[in-house]
Structure formats: structure tokens, C-alpha cells
Design a protein around this motif. Sequence first.
Motif, PDB file in Angstrom:
ATOM      1  N   ASP B 126       0.648  -1.208   0.082  1.00  0.00           N
ATOM      2  CA  ASP B 126      -0.003  -0.005   0.086  1.00  0.00           C
ATOM      3  C   ASP B 126       0.934   0.999   0.173  1.00  0.00           C
ATOM      4  N   LEU B 127       1.858   1.182   0.694  1.00  0.00           N
ATOM      5  CA  LEU B 127       2.846   2.227   1.040  1.00  0.00           C
ATOM      6  C   LEU B 127       3.524   2.594  -0.515  1.00  0.00           C
ATOM      7  N   VAL B 128       4.080   1.696  -1.092  1.00  0.00           N
ATOM      8  CA  VAL B 128       4.677   1.764  -2.538  1.00  0.00           C
ATOM      9  C   VAL B 128       4.171   0.843  -3.355  1.00  0.00           C
ATOM     10  N   PRO B 129       3.598   1.290  -4.411  1.00  0.00           N
ATOM     11  CA  PRO B 129       2.483   0.362  -5.407  1.00  0.00           C
ATOM     12  C   PRO B 129       3.682  -0.243  -6.213  1.00  0.00           C
ATOM     13  N   THR B 130       4.531  -1.342  -5.949  1.00  0.00           N
ATOM     14  CA  THR B 130       5.541  -1.855  -6.786  1.00  0.00           C
ATOM     15  C   THR B 130       4.860  -2.227  -8.074  1.00  0.00           C
ATOM     16  N   THR B 131       3.875  -2.651  -8.039  1.00  0.00           N
ATOM     17  CA  THR B 131       3.285  -3.154  -9.455  1.00  0.00           C
ATOM     18  C   THR B 131       2.892  -2.083 -10.166  1.00  0.00           C
ATOM     19  N   LEU B 132       2.590  -0.801  -9.780  1.00  0.00           N
ATOM     20  CA  LEU B 132       2.628   0.222 -10.858  1.00  0.00           C
ATOM     21  C   LEU B 132       3.985   0.593 -11.338  1.00  0.00           C
ATOM     22  N   GLU B 133       4.957   0.655 -10.659  1.00  0.00           N
ATOM     23  CA  GLU B 133       6.360   0.689 -11.199  1.00  0.00           C
ATOM     24  C   GLU B 133       6.707  -0.593 -12.009  1.00  0.00           C
ATOM     25  N   ARG B 134       6.471  -1.683 -11.749  1.00  0.00           N
ATOM     26  CA  ARG B 134       6.709  -2.760 -12.521  1.00  0.00           C
ATOM     27  C   ARG B 134       6.032  -2.987 -13.943  1.00  0.00           C
ATOM     28  N   PHE B 135       4.732  -3.163 -13.646  1.00  0.00           N
ATOM     29  CA  PHE B 135       3.893  -3.364 -14.941  1.00  0.00           C
ATOM     30  C   PHE B 135       2.780  -2.266 -15.296  1.00  0.00           C
TER      31      PHE B 135
END
Lengths: 234, 286
Positions: B126-135
Amino acid sequence: MVLIESYITFIHNHLIVCLAVFVTIIPLFLILYRKANVDPSFYLLQIYLITKLIIDLIMFHYATQRTNNLMYYNLSIPLRYALLSGMFYYKIESAVYKRGIIYSIIGFVIFSIWDIFYSNPDIKDLHNHSMVAYATTVECLLLLFWILAYFYEIIRMLKIPNLLTFPFFWVCSGLLLYYSSFIFIAPILHYTEKWENPLYIGFLNLVPYIFETLCLLFFSIGVWIFSIRYYAKQ
Amino acid sequence: MQNSDGLTWAILIATLAMLMMAFFVILFIVFYQKRQLHQEKKLHEIEKDYQRLLLDTALNSEETERRRIAQDLHDDIGTMLSLTKLSLNQLSKLVADSGIKEDQIMRKSQALVEETILHVRRITRDLVPTTLERFGLAAAIEEFINKLDNSKDLKISLISNTEDSPRQSQKTELTIYRIMQELVNNSIRHSQCSMIEINLHVNSTIIELQVTDDGIGFEPDAIKDNNLTGLGLLGIESRLAIVDGTINYEKPKMGGSKALALVPVAPAIDSKPEPLHPFRRQRVKI
């Protein structure tokens, strides 16, 4: 019929002079059409234009009858100053200037009445009635001062986003041009506008009439761009 | 006669000079005021840019802080919890024969640790949307919808055309993602809706994000005037101001609410996604 013929002949012979009389109708009509009289300054302008038109028409009539009409002009001077400087009373924001305008109106009315009597020792002799000697010059100086003071104030305050669409700027510009052209001619009008032995200055005599017409056209532009919606924003 | 001519000329020249002066006064006033207003406008723009920069810095700081907390949770708490789980697994083997009560306590402790690990993972995501950065945006929004679908009795759908579109800059994607999060959360919290539709469309110039719900709807102006409840909407506007975006709220006649955010396209410069905590991953060169 004879009267109308004399009017037409006069207009034909003094077209520039008559133009300054009849062009008054344009800003007057526009003030009523654009409802500019909701603004106190434009309301005073409307009163000024009405009185000017009435006095000018009376003078026009007497001029066609070859009768001395200068008494009406002399009487119109204090009234004209009171109405025109009154416009600045409502537009200028500085309280000092506002007080100055009121005192100047009172002072000028007294001064011009004195000047009428001073320039015409025999006040009952209407045939040889001559124009005031100093009042028009003083009027020019005072009005030029109020115009420049108002311009200084609008530069200092920077409240107007676009001067060219600000109605009163056009009124001021018209007055500035008219009184600038008039200031050097006004002192000699006492000698040129006489029934007997007048001083001839040729074309120069027409300069005030030309700039009076220009001034009225500037008024018309100012009134034309006036809108009630714009006034509500003030 | 000669005197009269001389006087006429003198007056004519003086009058012309005075008229020229009057013209110059008028021109001076017009130009002076135009220049002053131009400068005022310029100053206003500088002030606006400065405010934007401040806002950008504040939001960047917020993201960096989120990243740091997520990294701490992942690296420190996460690792320690994993180790605790490992230790508990070993301990459970030792106490397996001690008795039923001890075994129950052990299993409960293991379950609690596992649950805590899951919570930490969720908070980190929730804090860092890693999916956003990757995909990218669509994948991140889908993940967000899936998470909500699991917890709420609500139908949320996504219509997107971003598959063929190039990836956008990190700032733009994050802005759109956070706006979408705020709008969806608002719908869930306040609108009493049963359906939320998210539309994400990218064309050559604009990214369109539309969030529609079938709830009770709202008056955006009235909410913005309220200092407390309008913070979310103001936050959306602040984020959009940084990427030159706009938002428009509507209250459709059939009910519900519709928010349409428009953000100019800002394609990403090809670079690897930033690590969760950039300072931690730096290698020390000896």
C-alpha cells in the motif's frame, strides 16, 4: 421658414462650430442607450451634456439672429466646471483630492461670477457683453490638474486591467485633449470674442471647436464600451 | 496686424506643443500600465511556479518517506518476522511431544506471526505500489481492485486501453494512481454505492481517468468549502497541478457521481524502476 433658412445658412457657413453643437447628441444618446448613468460620474456627464446642448442650441439660435450670445457661454463656465470636476470627485479615491475638488468648485463658481462682472463693467449692456477674461484659463488649469491627478492615481493603484476598455479613461483623454488645445487660446478669447473691434486669430479660433468635437467623440467611445456588468465589478 | 500674426503663431505653436504633450501623457499612461500589468502577470507566474515546485517537493518527500517506511518494514520487520516464523517452526518440532496445550499455543503463535507477515506485506504494498512501477497503471489498478473486491461487497470494474500505449513517466503514473485511489476510496466511504467503474484511456496527447459510481453523488463545490471533508479533493487538485492536469466532477441525472481527470501524456524515459530505498542499495566502493 425664414428661421430655418437662417439656421441652414449658419450651419453652412460655420460647419465646424455647429458640428461641436450637434455631435453632443451622440454621447448623450449613448449614455441613455447603454444605461451608463448608473455610474455617478456618467450621470454628471449626462447632465453636463444636456445643459451643454441646451445652452449651445440657445447660442446657436441667437448667433443666427446676429445677437450677442456670450452671456450664456459665461454662465455655462461655472456650471461646466462644477459638473466636469464633479465626475472626478466620484472617480478619484484620495480623500485630499476629493476635498480639493469640492473647495475648487466653490472657489471657481465665486471666481467666475466675479470675472463676469469684472469683464463686463456694464452688466446690463448685453449687446456689448464680452467673454470672461480669466475664468476659462483657470478652468483649463484646474481641469488639467484633476485629469493628471486622476491619471497619476490609476498608475499608482493599477486597479484597471486594461485602460483601453475602461470607459472613464476615454472621457479623461477627451477632456485632456480639449483642455490642452484650449489652454493657450482661452486667455485671448476675451479679446477675440467681442462685438466691436475683435482680435482676429484666423483658423486658431476654430481649434477649440475641433477639439470639442473630438472630445465628444472620445466621450462616445467611453460610453459605448460602458456596460452595467462592468460597472458592477468596480 | 503683424502683432496679431505673431500672436496667432505663438498660440498655435503653444497649442500644438500642449496637444503633443497631452497625447504623450495618454500614451505614457497606456504603455506604463500595460508594462506594469505585464510585470505583475510575470511575477504572478513566478509565484505560481514556486508554489508548484513547493508542492512537487512536498509530494516527492511524501513518496520518499513512504518508500523508506516500506523498506524498513520489508527489510527489518519483515526479516525479523520471517526469522521468528523460522524459530517458531523449529520450536514447534521440539514442543510437538510436550502436550496438546503447548502445541495449541505454538500453532496459534505461528498463525499470528504468519498473519503479521501478511499484514506487513500488505502495508508495504500500500505504501509503495511496486506493481505500478513494474507493470504500469492498468496492472496496478487491477491489483487495487482485486484487493478491494476481497474485502468489500462491491463491484468494481476497470476498462482500459493502455496495453498498446507506452509507459508514462513515474510521476504521471503515480499521480493518476493516487487520484484513482482517492476517488475510489471516496466512493466507497461516502457514496453508499454498489458499483464503481474506472475508465482509463490514453491517446497521443491526454490520459483520461474516469471514476463513476452509482451512489448518492455529491456537490464538489460545497465539499471543497468544507475545510475538513474537502481535503481529499484539494489533494487531488494539488497533485494534478503538478502534472498540468485538470479534474471535472459531475452529478449525472441518473444518480451517482462522475469524476474525470485529464493529464497530459508524459512518456517515460527508459530507465530502471527506482529501488524501494535508494540509499540502502548503494554499494560502498572501497
